[in-house]
Design a protein around this motif. Structure first.
Motif, mmCIF file in Angstrom:
data_model
loop_
_atom_site.group_PDB
_atom_site.id
_atom_site.type_symbol
_atom_site.label_atom_id
_atom_site.label_comp_id
_atom_site.label_asym_id
_atom_site.label_seq_id
_atom_site.Cartn_x
_atom_site.Cartn_y
_atom_site.Cartn_z
ATOM 1 N N LEU A 1 0.822 -1.213 0.000
ATOM 2 C CA LEU A 1 0.000 0.000 0.000
ATOM 3 C C LEU A 1 0.851 1.256 0.000
ATOM 4 O O LEU A 1 0.529 2.249 -0.650
ATOM 5 N N GLY A 2 1.968 1.226 0.743
ATOM 6 C CA GLY A 2 2.812 2.403 0.846
ATOM 7 C C GLY A 2 3.872 2.202 1.908
ATOM 8 O O GLY A 2 4.089 1.088 2.393
ATOM 9 N N LEU A 3 4.533 3.305 2.290
ATOM 10 C CA LEU A 3 5.557 3.272 3.325
ATOM 11 C C LEU A 3 5.176 4.225 4.450
ATOM 12 O O LEU A 3 4.607 5.294 4.217
ATOM 13 N N PHE A 4 5.533 3.810 5.674
ATOM 14 C CA PHE A 4 5.340 4.638 6.863
ATOM 15 C C PHE A 4 6.690 4.813 7.532
ATOM 16 O O PHE A 4 7.371 3.827 7.858
ATOM 17 N N LEU A 5 7.118 6.066 7.737
ATOM 18 C CA LEU A 5 8.376 6.375 8.404
ATOM 19 C C LEU A 5 8.073 6.896 9.803
ATOM 20 O O LEU A 5 7.251 7.814 9.967
ATOM 21 N N ALA A 6 8.720 6.311 10.801
ATOM 22 C CA ALA A 6 8.504 6.678 12.202
ATOM 23 C C ALA A 6 9.756 7.336 12.751
ATOM 24 O O ALA A 6 10.834 6.723 12.759
ATOM 25 N N ASP A 7 9.629 8.564 13.216
ATOM 26 C CA ASP A 7 10.752 9.334 13.755
ATOM 27 C C ASP A 7 10.301 9.906 15.091
ATOM 28 O O ASP A 7 9.739 11.003 15.160
ATOM 29 N N TYR A 8 10.558 9.158 16.169
ATOM 30 C CA TYR A 8 9.911 9.463 17.444
ATOM 31 C C TYR A 8 10.776 10.207 18.459
ATOM 32 O O TYR A 8 10.238 10.806 19.383
ATOM 33 N N TRP A 9 12.096 10.165 18.337
ATOM 34 C CA TRP A 9 12.938 10.745 19.380
ATOM 35 C C TRP A 9 13.264 12.212 19.108
ATOM 36 O O TRP A 9 13.399 12.642 17.957
ATOM 37 N N THR A 10 13.440 12.966 20.192
ATOM 38 C CA THR A 10 13.800 14.370 20.082
ATOM 39 C C THR A 10 15.293 14.507 19.789
ATOM 40 O O THR A 10 16.090 13.599 20.050
ATOM 41 N N ARG A 11 15.664 15.651 19.234
ATOM 42 C CA ARG A 11 17.067 16.002 19.019
ATOM 43 C C ARG A 11 17.137 17.502 18.757
ATOM 44 O O ARG A 11 16.117 18.139 18.436
ATOM 45 N N GLU A 12 18.334 18.043 18.887
ATOM 46 C CA GLU A 12 18.487 19.498 18.720
ATOM 47 C C GLU A 12 18.087 19.963 17.337
ATOM 48 O O GLU A 12 17.644 21.097 17.152
ATOM 49 N N SER A 13 18.258 19.102 16.342
ATOM 50 C CA SER A 13 18.008 19.500 14.960
ATOM 51 C C SER A 13 16.548 19.383 14.552
ATOM 52 O O SER A 13 16.200 19.700 13.411
ATOM 53 N N LYS A 14 15.684 18.945 15.452
ATOM 54 C CA LYS A 14 14.265 18.738 15.134
ATOM 55 C C LYS A 14 13.424 19.813 15.803
ATOM 56 O O LYS A 14 13.597 20.102 16.985
ATOM 57 N N ARG A 15 12.493 20.391 15.023
ATOM 58 C CA ARG A 15 11.602 21.377 15.631
ATOM 59 C C ARG A 15 10.678 20.680 16.624
ATOM 60 O O ARG A 15 10.479 19.469 16.567
ATOM 61 N N GLY A 16 10.118 21.450 17.546
ATOM 62 C CA GLY A 16 9.305 20.862 18.594
ATOM 63 C C GLY A 16 7.947 20.401 18.103
ATOM 64 O O GLY A 16 7.515 20.698 16.988
ATOM 65 N N GLY A 17 7.252 19.647 18.962
ATOM 66 C CA GLY A 17 5.900 19.210 18.647
ATOM 67 C C GLY A 17 5.854 17.844 18.003
ATOM 68 O O GLY A 17 6.810 17.062 18.047
ATOM 69 N N GLU B 1 1.114 6.795 -8.249
ATOM 70 C CA GLU B 1 2.029 6.927 -7.124
ATOM 71 C C GLU B 1 1.350 6.511 -5.830
ATOM 72 O O GLU B 1 0.299 7.049 -5.474
ATOM 73 N N PRO B 2 1.922 5.550 -5.103
ATOM 74 C CA PRO B 2 1.406 5.179 -3.785
ATOM 75 C C PRO B 2 1.955 6.128 -2.723
ATOM 76 O O PRO B 2 2.921 6.861 -2.978
ATOM 77 N N PRO B 3 1.376 6.129 -1.532
ATOM 78 C CA PRO B 3 1.769 7.111 -0.522
ATOM 79 C C PRO B 3 3.005 6.707 0.283
ATOM 80 O O PRO B 3 3.251 5.535 0.547
ATOM 81 N N VAL B 4 3.763 7.719 0.670
ATOM 82 C CA VAL B 4 4.857 7.579 1.629
ATOM 83 C C VAL B 4 4.661 8.684 2.660
ATOM 84 O O VAL B 4 4.649 9.867 2.307
ATOM 85 N N VAL B 5 4.477 8.317 3.935
ATOM 86 C CA VAL B 5 4.154 9.295 4.965
ATOM 87 C C VAL B 5 5.112 9.164 6.145
ATOM 88 O O VAL B 5 5.702 8.104 6.376
ATOM 89 N N VAL B 6 5.250 10.253 6.884
ATOM 90 C CA VAL B 6 6.170 10.331 8.018
ATOM 91 C C VAL B 6 5.415 10.801 9.252
ATOM 92 O O VAL B 6 4.581 11.697 9.172
ATOM 93 N N ASN B 7 5.698 10.197 10.396
ATOM 94 C CA ASN B 7 5.255 10.712 11.701
ATOM 95 C C ASN B 7 6.469 11.158 12.499
ATOM 96 O O ASN B 7 7.464 10.415 12.600
ATOM 97 N N ASN B 8 6.397 12.364 13.056
ATOM 98 C CA ASN B 8 7.430 12.887 13.938
ATOM 99 C C ASN B 8 6.859 13.167 15.319
ATOM 100 O O ASN B 8 5.778 13.757 15.438
ATOM 101 N N LEU B 9 7.567 12.726 16.367
ATOM 102 C CA LEU B 9 7.283 13.095 17.748
ATOM 103 C C LEU B 9 8.565 13.631 18.361
ATOM 104 O O LEU B 9 9.609 13.668 17.688
#
Length: 694
Positions: A414-430, A445-453
């Protein structure tokens, strides 16, 4: 714009050959972005010029579809660039973003202010009106939305007004980039360093270890660094017993951007003034009216009505909660006054005494990987038949990013899911969701989505233990991901979350309910060391306490939403000119809206309100509560129909998630619910039934 050739070695010179079109981050370097952006803009303008000068009579294929197919190189590079600049930025990327922002604004203006293109759209609309042309529903909606975009961009203005509009757009995009960069820098700089471990009394050991790791990474060996998250309230305030440290942490949080090296106030004032001027140039009294008119709210008055209706009941609930917390505080310090830095700590104490359960006891049962697989993914499998497999052969834009392939109910990819959960100085908040590839059958084109925490990263080899708020945030952001992954539309501009801002939060908020679903909760709430499930009595207590603290949560949210509206209901002349007036304006706005209650500050203060000064929520932070009306009503629909069942998931997917922005969003809701939304479920959920009589 002259189209310079793009080096064949540039990763953006051709579509990615990786599965699902995942950007090839193994090859992408900072130096690749600018030439690819320049090439993409030139290519896009050339493609649009062909459409604008086509001597043939306008058709769907040579106008609407041609516009949808145009600019694909630019789209590929921008999604990769903005994703990386928000989640793993560098000074070089920051400088490039500031440089590129006004050029991109000018590029979009050149398209949306093109009278030749607009004439072709108008000709298509006239064909439809006369009955000479019949369109499929998604194409009809595309024509309506595209025409609206051109009108709202200023295509009907005279040449002088358009010239000023171009100037405003360039300045606004540049300043928004500057504001976001400075908020990140201010947030990093405001992290609180602790050198005496005794001050950390009450903080769980895993959180201390994460703080020690952060201190070491920032050159403070032997210390503990309490990094700040974007909202006003910091999660460490729940457990820290040392009141002086709590105050220090809170003041660091609310002081971000108020002077010093990373003073955001001059920038936010310019943004408020320029957006106000742009709105008036386009024929609106203020920016809030401009934003609401193109959303489901339709008017700033409708927004003011719902916020004003909810605020008195919310504040009354918060004041009642404060009385109870003050009693608990004065048991420790007789005569003390409840302050903002006391609220989270004593709310947790009162809750734990009333419910015999506290946050510290829950954390060992909320390990990130298990919550992801046995909670977030399990619910998606139960509802939609989706399955997930980690692809360690694929890499993201940072080593912390994990890539999962998503399979549909029939086993097809169906697509790709990218998980980016940890904080770091280079990542904006939220926390947020991005698309790297928009689903589209037109482009195949199938979907590619990212989650950031932004969850503190523990030392290597130690588990990441979550708070309950972080658990629900994971479910929330995955709701956005599902909106993208389950999109089934023809046109890329209608993919997934391409819906009005005050509708986009609706599916994600619905997805939060599955964190509370007993069969899901029991599957992921397992002790990370012993493998024992969370005691049944604890689960029952957790479920019973869902409304605990709703006065606080609703008030802090409404205060932020009302503050956003206050800034953006100003005319250009009404915006303060002196940065020192920002706090006074904020205080007056909160007092005037009836939400000035010192123990419960706004979820975001003006100086670090990234949503509304840098991101896409200017005059739109009301969207969360507006969407929650739909969300709470939909939760009732799920309950009426048996809850976590495939039949329900299939219906929600077919009638709402899969349709993305290919239909009037409120019509999609009606197709699901069989009627217009009702506010009563929201009032009950948030304990605001008193607002029903307002």
């Amino acid at each position: 714009m002259k189209r310079a050739p793009l080096d064949a070695e540039n990763p953006f010179a051709a579509p990615s050959s990786l599965p699902y079109g995942l950007p090839d981050y193994r090859r992408i370097r900072t130096e690749h972005y600018e030439p690819a952006i320049d090439y993409g803009m030139a290519e896009h303008r050339a493609q649009v010029e062909v459409i604008a000068t086509d001597p043939s009579e306008p058709t769907v294929e040579n106008t609407l579809v041609a516009l949808e197919r145009s600019g694909r190189t630019l789209q590929r590079v921008l999604v990769a660039f903005f994703n990386q600049s928000s989640a793993d930025s560098t000074p070089e990327l920051d400088a490039l973003e500031e440089s590129v922002a006004p050029r991109l604004a000018a590029h979009l203006d050149a398209i949306h202010l093109d009278a030749r293109l607009f004439a072709r759209l108008e000709a298509l609309d006239a064909q439809v009106a006369s009955g000479a042309l019949t369109l499929e529903p998604d194409t009809a909606w595309l024509l309506e939305r595209t025409r609206t975009t051109f009108v709202r961009a200023g295509v009907r203005l005279d040449e002088t007004a358009q010239d000023r509009l171009r100037e405003l757009n360039a300045q606004i995009t540049t300043l928004a980039t500057v504001f976001g960069r400075e908020v990140l820098a201010a947030t990093n700089a405001a992290a609180v360093l602790v050198t005496d471990e005794a001050e950390l009394d009450g903080m769980p050991q895993d959180a201390r270890s994460a703080a020690a790791r952060s201190a070491t990474e920032r050159g403070h060996d032997g210390g503990w660094l309490l990094e700040l998250q974007l909202p006003t309230g910091q999660p460490q305030l729940v457990t820290l017993r040392d009141r002086r440290l709590r105050e220090r942490l809170h003041r660091a949080s609310v002081g971000r951007g108020l002077g010093g090296e990373h003073d955001t106030r001059p920038t936010l004032l310019q943004l408020a003034r320029l957006r106000a001027e742009r709105a008036q140039l386009l024929g609106y009294p203020h920016h809030a009216a401009y934003v609401a008119q193109d959303a489901t709210a339709k008017s700033a008055e409708a927004v003011a009505d719902i916020l004003g209706r909810l605020a008195p009941a919310a504040v009354a609930n918060a004041r009642a909660e404060a009385v109870e917390l003050t009693v608990a505080l004065q048991q420790d310090e007789p005569g003390a006054t409840l302050e903002a830095w006391d609220w989270a700590y004593y709310a947790e104490r009162v809750r734990s005494q009333a419910r015999s359960l506290d946050e510290t006891a829950l954390r060992p049962y909320l390990e990130l990987d298990r919550v992801l697989h046995e909670g977030v993914f399990r619910a998606a499998t139960a509802l939609y038949g989706l399955t997930f497999a980690e692809r360690t052969d694929l890499v993201g834009y940072h080593p912390d990013v994990r890539v999962f392939e998503v399979f549909d109910t029939d086993g097809s990819g169906l697509g790709l899911f990218l998980a980016d959960y940890w904080t770091r100085e280079s990542k904006r908040g939220g926390a947020w969701m991005n698309n790297l590839v928009d689903q589209s059958t037109l482009l195949d084109e199938p979907p590619v989505v990212v989650n950031n925490l932004n969850i503190p990263k523990p030392p290597d080899g130690q588990p990441t233990l979550l708070t309950w708020d972080q658990v629900t945030t994971m479910f929330h952001e995955f709701g956005h991901a599902l909106h993208g992954l389950l999109s089934a539309v023809r046109y890329p501009s209608q993919s997934g979350t391409e819906v009005p801002r005050d509708f986009v939060e609706y599916p994600s908020q619905v997805n939060e309910i599955w964190a509370w679903e007993p069969q899901v909760l029991q599957a992921f709430a397992v002790h990370h060391e012993t493998g024992e499930p969370m005691p049944a009595a604890w689960v029952e207590t957790l479920l019973a306490g869902r409304q605990d603290g709703e006065g606080f949560r609703t008030t802090e949210y409404l205060a932020a939403a009302l503050l956003d509206q206050a800034w953006y209901r100003l005319s250009p002349d009404e915006v303060p000119t002196d940065p020192d007036d920002v706090e006074a304006f904020e205080a007056a706005a909160l007092e005037g809206a009836g939400v000035a209650f010192a123990p419960v500050p706004p979820r975001y203060r003006s100086a670090y309100f990234n949503h509304v000064f840098s991101s896409g929520y200017s005059a739109g932070y009301y969207s969360y509560i507006w969407s929650e009306v739909l969300d709470a009503d939909t939760v009732e629909w799920f309950r009426e129909n048996g809850g976590l069942r495939r039949e329900n998931g299939d219906a929600f997917r077919a009638k709402l998630l899969g349709r993305g922005g290919s239909i009037d969003p409120l019509q999609a809701f009606r197709d699901l619910r069989g009627r217009d939304p009702q506010i009563e479920p929201l009032l009950v959920r948030r304990g605001l039934t008193a607002a029903a009589t307002v």
